[in-house]
Motif scaffolding. Structure first.
Motif, PDB file in Angstrom:
ATOM      1  N   ARG A  27       0.719  -1.298   0.158  1.00  0.00           N
ATOM      2  CA  ARG A  27       0.137  -0.137  -0.009  1.00  0.00           C
ATOM      3  C   ARG A  27       0.940   1.477  -0.103  1.00  0.00           C
ATOM      4  NH1 ARG A  27      -2.633  -3.425   3.442  1.00  0.00           N
ATOM      5  NH2 ARG A  27      -1.970  -2.223   5.362  1.00  0.00           N
ATOM      6  N   HIS A  31       0.941   4.305  -3.006  1.00  0.00           N
ATOM      7  CA  HIS A  31       0.998   5.621  -2.721  1.00  0.00           C
ATOM      8  C   HIS A  31       2.198   6.291  -3.368  1.00  0.00           C
ATOM      9  CE1 HIS A  31      -0.009   9.561  -1.209  1.00  0.00           C
ATOM     10  NE2 HIS A  31       1.219   9.431  -0.350  1.00  0.00           N
ATOM     11  N   LYS A  34       2.365   7.077  -6.755  1.00  0.00           N
ATOM     12  CA  LYS A  34       1.509   8.013  -7.386  1.00  0.00           C
ATOM     13  C   LYS A  34       1.903   9.471  -7.090  1.00  0.00           C
ATOM     14  CE  LYS A  34      -2.600   6.313  -5.416  1.00  0.00           C
ATOM     15  NZ  LYS A  34      -3.934   6.501  -4.890  1.00  0.00           N
ATOM     16  N   VAL A  70       0.994   9.895   5.544  1.00  0.00           N
ATOM     17  CA  VAL A  70       0.535   8.715   4.772  1.00  0.00           C
ATOM     18  C   VAL A  70       0.690   7.360   5.303  1.00  0.00           C
ATOM     19  CG1 VAL A  70       0.008   7.810   2.440  1.00  0.00           C
ATOM     20  CG2 VAL A  70       0.045  10.315   2.845  1.00  0.00           C
ATOM     21  N   LEU A  74      -1.784   4.493   6.599  1.00  0.00           N
ATOM     22  CA  LEU A  74      -1.971   3.252   6.092  1.00  0.00           C
ATOM     23  C   LEU A  74      -1.613   1.999   7.029  1.00  0.00           C
ATOM     24  CD1 LEU A  74      -0.107   4.101   2.750  1.00  0.00           C
ATOM     25  CD2 LEU A  74      -2.508   3.371   3.047  1.00  0.00           C
TER      26      LEU A  74
END
Length: 77
Positions: A27, A31, A34, A70, A74
């Motif tokens: 995960r 991210h 991205k 982030v 997560l």
């Protein structure tokens, strides 16, 4: 809690097992791809260790702090 030392943010996360740790790391990788900001990490069975720094800036930047936030979210999922 993230610790700032040696020009980078550091933190370790522990999970129930390898599969859970690997899912978390996947995960994070999705991210990171991205936002085009990729962490340094090591993974050993149920533990994932991160080192966040912006090499081109020579240390910790707002991008590293945002990525750390982030990663924390997560890890809580």
């Amino acid at each position: 809690m993230w610790e700032e030392r040696d020009g980078a943010l550091h933190r370790s996360f522990r999970f129930a097992d390898f599969s859970e740790a690997f899912g978390f790391l996947t995960r994070v990788a999705l991210h990171a791809e991205k936002v085009d900001h990729h962490p340094e990490f090591t993974s050993v069975w149920n533990r994932v260790d991160f080192r966040l720094t912006s090499h081109d800036a020579g240390g910790v930047t707002d991008r590293d702090r945002a990525l750390a936030e982030v990663i924390d979210r997560l890890a809580a999922q």
